[in-house]
Design a protein around this motif. Structure first.
Motif, PDB file in Angstrom:
ATOM      1  N   ALA A  92       0.824  -1.213   0.000  1.00 31.23           N
ATOM      2  CA  ALA A  92       0.000   0.000   0.000  1.00 31.23           C
ATOM      3  C   ALA A  92       0.856   1.261   0.000  1.00 31.23           C
ATOM      4  CB  ALA A  92      -0.942   0.002   1.210  1.00 31.23           C
ATOM      5  N   TYR A  93       1.911   1.286   0.813  1.00 28.08           N
ATOM      6  CA  TYR A  93       2.720   2.495   0.938  1.00 28.08           C
ATOM      7  C   TYR A  93       3.751   2.659  -0.178  1.00 28.08           C
ATOM      8  CZ  TYR A  93       0.897   3.861   5.484  1.00 28.08           C
ATOM      9  OH  TYR A  93       0.076   4.286   6.501  1.00 28.08           O
ATOM     10  N   PHE A  94       4.253   1.560  -0.743  1.00 23.74           N
ATOM     11  CA  PHE A  94       5.381   1.660  -1.685  1.00 23.74           C
ATOM     12  C   PHE A  94       5.062   1.136  -3.073  1.00 23.74           C
ATOM     13  CE2 PHE A  94       7.210   0.968   2.633  1.00 23.74           C
ATOM     14  CZ  PHE A  94       7.658   2.258   2.823  1.00 23.74           C
ATOM     15  N   GLN A  95       3.802   0.989  -3.423  1.00 24.32           N
ATOM     16  CA  GLN A  95       3.432   0.446  -4.733  1.00 24.32           C
ATOM     17  C   GLN A  95       3.798   1.374  -5.878  1.00 24.32           C
ATOM     18  OE1 GLN A  95      -0.928   0.178  -5.296  1.00 24.32           O
ATOM     19  NE2 GLN A  95      -1.038   1.165  -3.289  1.00 24.32           N
ATOM     20  N   PRO A  96       4.059   0.833  -7.046  1.00 31.43           N
ATOM     21  CA  PRO A  96       4.164  -0.588  -7.362  1.00 31.43           C
ATOM     22  C   PRO A  96       5.484  -1.149  -6.844  1.00 31.43           C
ATOM     23  CG  PRO A  96       4.634   0.719  -9.312  1.00 31.43           C
ATOM     24  CD  PRO A  96       4.260   1.681  -8.215  1.00 31.43           C
ATOM     25  N   ILE A  97       5.433  -2.360  -6.296  1.00 29.91           N
ATOM     26  CA  ILE A  97       6.612  -2.963  -5.686  1.00 29.91           C
ATOM     27  C   ILE A  97       6.686  -4.439  -6.088  1.00 29.91           C
ATOM     28  CG2 ILE A  97       5.367  -3.498  -3.542  1.00 29.91           C
ATOM     29  CD1 ILE A  97       8.006  -2.801  -2.029  1.00 29.91           C
ATOM     30  N   LEU A 114       2.297 -16.399   0.269  1.00 34.58           N
ATOM     31  CA  LEU A 114       1.830 -15.200   0.963  1.00 34.58           C
ATOM     32  C   LEU A 114       1.236 -14.213  -0.039  1.00 34.58           C
ATOM     33  CD1 LEU A 114       3.614 -13.392   3.838  1.00 34.58           C
ATOM     34  CD2 LEU A 114       2.651 -12.100   1.967  1.00 34.58           C
ATOM     35  N   ILE A 115       1.948 -13.974  -1.124  1.00 39.56           N
ATOM     36  CA  ILE A 115       1.454 -13.087  -2.182  1.00 39.56           C
ATOM     37  C   ILE A 115       0.155 -13.653  -2.757  1.00 39.56           C
ATOM     38  CG2 ILE A 115       1.926 -12.163  -4.500  1.00 39.56           C
ATOM     39  CD1 ILE A 115       3.524 -10.727  -2.335  1.00 39.56           C
ATOM     40  N   SER A 126      -1.624  -7.599  -9.769  1.00 39.33           N
ATOM     41  CA  SER A 126      -0.409  -7.317 -10.525  1.00 39.33           C
ATOM     42  C   SER A 126      -0.460  -5.891 -11.044  1.00 39.33           C
ATOM     43  CB  SER A 126      -0.263  -8.269 -11.708  1.00 39.33           C
ATOM     44  OG  SER A 126      -0.065  -9.579 -11.243  1.00 39.33           O
ATOM     45  N   GLY A 127       0.677  -5.215 -10.929  1.00 38.60           N
ATOM     46  CA  GLY A 127       0.803  -3.867 -11.452  1.00 38.60           C
ATOM     47  C   GLY A 127       1.613  -3.900 -12.732  1.00 38.60           C
ATOM     48  N   PRO A 128       2.189  -2.782 -13.113  1.00 38.72           N
ATOM     49  CA  PRO A 128       3.013  -2.748 -14.327  1.00 38.72           C
ATOM     50  C   PRO A 128       4.291  -3.552 -14.126  1.00 38.72           C
ATOM     51  CG  PRO A 128       3.175  -0.678 -13.133  1.00 38.72           C
ATOM     52  CD  PRO A 128       2.119  -1.488 -12.434  1.00 38.72           C
ATOM     53  N   ARG A 129       4.857  -4.036 -15.217  1.00 33.09           N
ATOM     54  CA  ARG A 129       6.129  -4.751 -15.119  1.00 33.09           C
ATOM     55  C   ARG A 129       7.198  -3.755 -14.699  1.00 33.09           C
ATOM     56  NH1 ARG A 129       5.301 -10.191 -17.375  1.00 33.09           N
ATOM     57  NH2 ARG A 129       7.526 -10.507 -17.080  1.00 33.09           N
ATOM     58  N   TYR A 137       7.039  -8.800 -12.238  1.00 31.24           N
ATOM     59  CA  TYR A 137       5.742  -8.199 -11.945  1.00 31.24           C
ATOM     60  C   TYR A 137       5.846  -7.339 -10.698  1.00 31.24           C
ATOM     61  CZ  TYR A 137       3.395 -11.254 -15.246  1.00 31.24           C
ATOM     62  OH  TYR A 137       2.997 -11.880 -16.390  1.00 31.24           O
ATOM     63  N   THR A 138       5.047  -6.305 -10.669  1.00 29.60           N
ATOM     64  CA  THR A 138       4.919  -5.508  -9.449  1.00 29.60           C
ATOM     65  C   THR A 138       3.534  -5.777  -8.876  1.00 29.60           C
ATOM     66  OG1 THR A 138       4.047  -3.563 -10.598  1.00 29.60           O
ATOM     67  CG2 THR A 138       6.441  -3.678 -10.295  1.00 29.60           C
ATOM     68  N   TYR A 139       3.339  -5.361  -7.658  1.00 25.33           N
ATOM     69  CA  TYR A 139       2.054  -5.533  -6.991  1.00 25.33           C
ATOM     70  C   TYR A 139       1.537  -4.178  -6.530  1.00 25.33           C
ATOM     71  CZ  TYR A 139       3.380 -10.338  -7.298  1.00 25.33           C
ATOM     72  OH  TYR A 139       3.765 -11.549  -7.800  1.00 25.33           O
ATOM     73  N   VAL A 140       0.226  -4.032  -6.635  1.00 25.52           N
ATOM     74  CA  VAL A 140      -0.457  -2.809  -6.239  1.00 25.52           C
ATOM     75  C   VAL A 140      -1.713  -3.206  -5.463  1.00 25.52           C
ATOM     76  CG1 VAL A 140       0.370  -1.443  -8.209  1.00 25.52           C
ATOM     77  CG2 VAL A 140      -1.771  -2.709  -8.401  1.00 25.52           C
ATOM     78  N   THR A 141      -2.221  -2.283  -4.674  1.00 19.48           N
ATOM     79  CA  THR A 141      -3.480  -2.547  -3.987  1.00 19.48           C
ATOM     80  C   THR A 141      -4.637  -2.376  -4.965  1.00 19.48           C
ATOM     81  OG1 THR A 141      -3.542  -0.254  -3.227  1.00 19.48           O
ATOM     82  CG2 THR A 141      -2.642  -1.889  -1.692  1.00 19.48           C
ATOM     83  N   THR A 142      -5.783  -2.886  -4.583  1.00 22.95           N
ATOM     84  CA  THR A 142      -6.953  -2.896  -5.456  1.00 22.95           C
ATOM     85  C   THR A 142      -8.061  -1.988  -4.917  1.00 22.95           C
ATOM     86  OG1 THR A 142      -7.932  -4.716  -4.224  1.00 22.95           O
ATOM     87  CG2 THR A 142      -6.506  -5.301  -6.108  1.00 22.95           C
ATOM     88  N   LYS A 143      -9.094  -1.840  -5.706  1.00 18.04           N
ATOM     89  CA  LYS A 143     -10.287  -1.125  -5.259  1.00 18.04           C
ATOM     90  C   LYS A 143     -10.883  -1.847  -4.050  1.00 18.04           C
ATOM     91  CE  LYS A 143     -14.746   0.531  -6.923  1.00 18.04           C
ATOM     92  NZ  LYS A 143     -15.645   0.612  -8.085  1.00 18.04           N
TER      93      LYS A 143
END
Length: 196
Positions: A92-97, A114-115, A126-129, A137-143
């Motif tokens: 949440a704080y450092f996305q995309p990570i 865990l992921i 999954s966020g942008p590469r 892959y990066t990870y981001v929070t969702t709606k």
């Protein structure tokens, strides 16, 4: 006001400003309409809340026990481990990570399980590469993350330094690995329930 309130009331998802503007016209101030509706709802057991980039009717927390007693709980709880909560916080704080960046941050590998659990709960996606070699892959929070935690945007997250000042987070313990011994795959439940 009536059209805006009825639309928000009937919607199963938060209603965005663009949709509301289509109902009342672009020249009408959505913020003033929302303020007027909130004023009319003062003292009522529900309110109009800004969440996940839109507006939604939600009951006030003071009535939760009465609602549960009357209709039961339709909530499906997702138990998160301490590691999952902290990884979710970092996303949440450092996305995309990337998972590698998460592992570097914690000083130990963040497991794929865990992921996967956080993805399965709909809290991350999954966020942008990443532009780094191998384009991980990066990870981001969702709606869904915003909805579950009652946030309108990520700007509503508590200030990171304020969490440290309140004693709720210790960067030194986190980096020393003292907070998450089960990070690489254990599943010690810390009793955090997320409503789905």
């Amino acid at each position: 006001m009536g059209r805006v309130e009825a639309t928000i009331f009937a919607a199963s998802e938060p209603v965005g400003r663009e949709a509301l503007a289509r109902i009342v016209g672009k020249s009408c101030s959505i913020d003033l309409l929302i303020d007027d509706i909130r004023e009319e709802l003062r003292g009522r057991p529900y309110d109009l809340i800004a969440v996940a980039g839109g507006f939604r009717h939600l009951t006030r927390p003071a009535y939760a026990d009465a609602i549960r007693a009357a209709v039961g709980s339709s909530e499906k709880a997702v138990n998160l481990t301490q590691a999952e909560v902290l990884v979710l916080m970092c996303v949440a704080y450092f996305q995309p990570i990337t998972r590698g960046e998460l592992s570097s941050f914690f000083g130990k590998e963040v497991s794929r399980d865990l992921i996967g659990h956080l993805r399965g709960a709909g809290l991350i996606a999954s966020g942008p590469r990443s532009p780094t070699p191998g384009a991980p892959y990066t990870y981001v929070t969702t709606k869904e993350f915003l909805l579950e935690f009652g946030l309108d945007t990520l700007r509503d997250l508590p200030d990171f330094e304020a969490l440290e000042d309140a004693g709720l987070l210790s960067k030194e313990k986190l980096l020393a690995g003292e907070i998450m011994p089960e990070l690489a795959g254990g599943h010690e439940d810390v009793g955090v329930d997320i409503e789905e």
